[in-house]
Design a protein around this motif. Sequence first.
Motif, PDB file in Angstrom:
ATOM      1  N   LEU A  10     -51.805 -21.286  26.753  1.00  0.00           N
ATOM      2  CA  LEU A  10     -51.473 -22.439  25.962  1.00  0.00           C
ATOM      3  C   LEU A  10     -51.737 -23.548  27.238  1.00  0.00           C
ATOM      4  N   THR A  11     -51.371 -23.409  28.368  1.00  0.00           N
ATOM      5  CA  THR A  11     -51.598 -24.099  29.378  1.00  0.00           C
ATOM      6  C   THR A  11     -52.832 -24.425  29.857  1.00  0.00           C
ATOM      7  N   PHE A  12     -53.675 -23.490  30.006  1.00  0.00           N
ATOM      8  CA  PHE A  12     -55.029 -23.741  30.211  1.00  0.00           C
ATOM      9  C   PHE A  12     -55.688 -24.671  29.021  1.00  0.00           C
ATOM     10  N   ALA A  13     -55.315 -24.475  27.894  1.00  0.00           N
ATOM     11  CA  ALA A  13     -56.013 -25.288  26.787  1.00  0.00           C
ATOM     12  C   ALA A  13     -55.499 -26.644  26.958  1.00  0.00           C
ATOM     13  N   LEU A  14     -54.281 -26.751  27.151  1.00  0.00           N
ATOM     14  CA  LEU A  14     -53.715 -28.067  27.271  1.00  0.00           C
ATOM     15  C   LEU A  14     -54.359 -28.872  28.479  1.00  0.00           C
ATOM     16  N   LEU A  15     -54.622 -28.382  29.617  1.00  0.00           N
ATOM     17  CA  LEU A  15     -54.998 -29.046  30.861  1.00  0.00           C
ATOM     18  C   LEU A  15     -56.590 -29.026  30.676  1.00  0.00           C
ATOM     19  N   MET A  16     -57.319 -28.181  30.070  1.00  0.00           N
ATOM     20  CA  MET A  16     -58.811 -28.240  30.035  1.00  0.00           C
ATOM     21  C   MET A  16     -59.166 -29.332  28.918  1.00  0.00           C
ATOM     22  N   SER A  17     -58.358 -29.488  27.753  1.00  0.00           N
ATOM     23  CA  SER A  17     -58.704 -30.464  26.870  1.00  0.00           C
ATOM     24  C   SER A  17     -58.570 -31.766  27.394  1.00  0.00           C
ATOM     25  N   ILE A  18     -57.320 -31.883  28.008  1.00  0.00           N
ATOM     26  CA  ILE A  18     -56.935 -33.235  28.671  1.00  0.00           C
ATOM     27  C   ILE A  18     -58.113 -33.800  29.766  1.00  0.00           C
ATOM     28  N   TYR A  19     -58.314 -32.918  30.321  1.00  0.00           N
ATOM     29  CA  TYR A  19     -59.635 -33.210  31.462  1.00  0.00           C
ATOM     30  C   TYR A  19     -60.728 -33.457  30.781  1.00  0.00           C
ATOM     31  N   MET A  20     -61.361 -32.718  29.702  1.00  0.00           N
ATOM     32  CA  MET A  20     -62.635 -32.861  29.381  1.00  0.00           C
ATOM     33  C   MET A  20     -62.419 -34.005  28.481  1.00  0.00           C
ATOM     34  N   VAL A  21     -61.472 -34.224  27.329  1.00  0.00           N
ATOM     35  CA  VAL A  21     -61.510 -35.335  26.618  1.00  0.00           C
ATOM     36  C   VAL A  21     -61.473 -36.564  27.366  1.00  0.00           C
ATOM     37  N   THR A  22     -60.804 -36.704  28.341  1.00  0.00           N
ATOM     38  CA  THR A  22     -60.409 -38.098  29.301  1.00  0.00           C
ATOM     39  C   THR A  22     -61.847 -38.358  29.546  1.00  0.00           C
ATOM     40  N   LEU A  23     -62.695 -37.414  30.312  1.00  0.00           N
ATOM     41  CA  LEU A  23     -63.919 -37.805  31.020  1.00  0.00           C
ATOM     42  C   LEU A  23     -64.890 -38.042  29.927  1.00  0.00           C
ATOM     43  N   MET A  24     -65.072 -37.096  28.823  1.00  0.00           N
ATOM     44  CA  MET A  24     -66.077 -37.261  27.865  1.00  0.00           C
ATOM     45  C   MET A  24     -65.962 -38.713  27.019  1.00  0.00           C
ATOM     46  N   THR A  25     -64.561 -38.741  26.651  1.00  0.00           N
ATOM     47  CA  THR A  25     -64.507 -40.156  25.585  1.00  0.00           C
ATOM     48  C   THR A  25     -64.633 -41.487  26.626  1.00  0.00           C
ATOM     49  N   PHE A  26     -64.444 -41.514  27.825  1.00  0.00           N
ATOM     50  CA  PHE A  26     -64.418 -42.391  28.665  1.00  0.00           C
ATOM     51  C   PHE A  26     -65.965 -42.817  28.917  1.00  0.00           C
ATOM     52  N   VAL A  27     -66.861 -41.747  29.261  1.00  0.00           N
ATOM     53  CA  VAL A  27     -68.224 -41.965  29.398  1.00  0.00           C
ATOM     54  C   VAL A  27     -69.076 -42.434  28.330  1.00  0.00           C
ATOM     55  N   ILE A  28     -68.819 -41.493  27.120  1.00  0.00           N
ATOM     56  CA  ILE A  28     -69.553 -41.970  25.874  1.00  0.00           C
ATOM     57  C   ILE A  28     -68.845 -43.313  25.352  1.00  0.00           C
ATOM     58  N   ALA A  50     -59.866 -37.632  19.447  1.00  0.00           N
ATOM     59  CA  ALA A  50     -60.861 -36.129  19.954  1.00  0.00           C
ATOM     60  C   ALA A  50     -59.833 -34.985  20.397  1.00  0.00           C
ATOM     61  N   TRP A  51     -58.636 -35.495  21.333  1.00  0.00           N
ATOM     62  CA  TRP A  51     -57.699 -34.519  21.979  1.00  0.00           C
ATOM     63  C   TRP A  51     -57.338 -33.559  21.081  1.00  0.00           C
ATOM     64  N   PRO A  52     -56.662 -33.673  19.969  1.00  0.00           N
ATOM     65  CA  PRO A  52     -56.319 -32.286  19.249  1.00  0.00           C
ATOM     66  C   PRO A  52     -57.151 -31.418  18.727  1.00  0.00           C
ATOM     67  N   ILE A  53     -58.537 -32.173  18.565  1.00  0.00           N
ATOM     68  CA  ILE A  53     -59.547 -31.374  18.301  1.00  0.00           C
ATOM     69  C   ILE A  53     -59.947 -30.271  19.399  1.00  0.00           C
ATOM     70  N   ALA A  54     -60.134 -30.982  20.621  1.00  0.00           N
ATOM     71  CA  ALA A  54     -60.590 -30.110  21.697  1.00  0.00           C
ATOM     72  C   ALA A  54     -59.493 -29.124  22.169  1.00  0.00           C
ATOM     73  N   PHE A  55     -58.166 -29.559  21.970  1.00  0.00           N
ATOM     74  CA  PHE A  55     -57.291 -28.620  22.163  1.00  0.00           C
ATOM     75  C   PHE A  55     -57.373 -27.340  21.379  1.00  0.00           C
ATOM     76  N   ALA A  56     -57.413 -27.538  20.129  1.00  0.00           N
ATOM     77  CA  ALA A  56     -57.396 -26.441  19.145  1.00  0.00           C
ATOM     78  C   ALA A  56     -58.883 -25.597  19.139  1.00  0.00           C
ATOM     79  N   LEU A  57     -59.689 -26.122  19.562  1.00  0.00           N
ATOM     80  CA  LEU A  57     -61.082 -25.510  19.838  1.00  0.00           C
ATOM     81  C   LEU A  57     -60.990 -24.636  21.199  1.00  0.00           C
ATOM     82  N   ILE A  58     -60.353 -25.172  22.105  1.00  0.00           N
ATOM     83  CA  ILE A  58     -60.296 -24.446  23.456  1.00  0.00           C
ATOM     84  C   ILE A  58     -59.523 -23.383  23.345  1.00  0.00           C
ATOM     85  N   LEU A  59     -58.221 -23.529  22.728  1.00  0.00           N
ATOM     86  CA  LEU A  59     -57.307 -22.555  22.387  1.00  0.00           C
ATOM     87  C   LEU A  59     -57.911 -21.518  21.625  1.00  0.00           C
ATOM     88  N   LEU A  60     -58.532 -21.636  20.622  1.00  0.00           N
ATOM     89  CA  LEU A  60     -59.265 -20.744  19.798  1.00  0.00           C
ATOM     90  C   LEU A  60     -60.336 -19.663  20.393  1.00  0.00           C
TER      91      LEU A  60
END
Length: 76
Positions: A10-28, A50-60
């Motif tokens: 859960l911690t991995f999914a939370l941190l990875m999703s925040i990291y990726m979504v922050t950078l990707m949405t900023f750049v795009i 995007a964040w809740p979607i990314a969190f769920a996808l990473i978690l699953l």
Amino acid sequence: MSIAPRYAPLTFALLMSIYMVTLMTFVITWVNTGLDAEFLARWWRAFYIAWPIAFALILLGAPRLQRLVGRLVRKD
């Protein structure tokens, strides 16, 4: 601060999703609309959609992908 090992996925999914979504949405958002006075509002909207979607996808998806990598990586 220490987190119990059972919360590691859960911690991995939370941190990875925040990291990726922050950078990707900023750049795009930047590439598609440019930097102006409304940029942060547009970026925030993209982020909170995007964040809740990314969190769920990473978690699953992370456990399955880790197993796939384990099968693909050569063991010496």
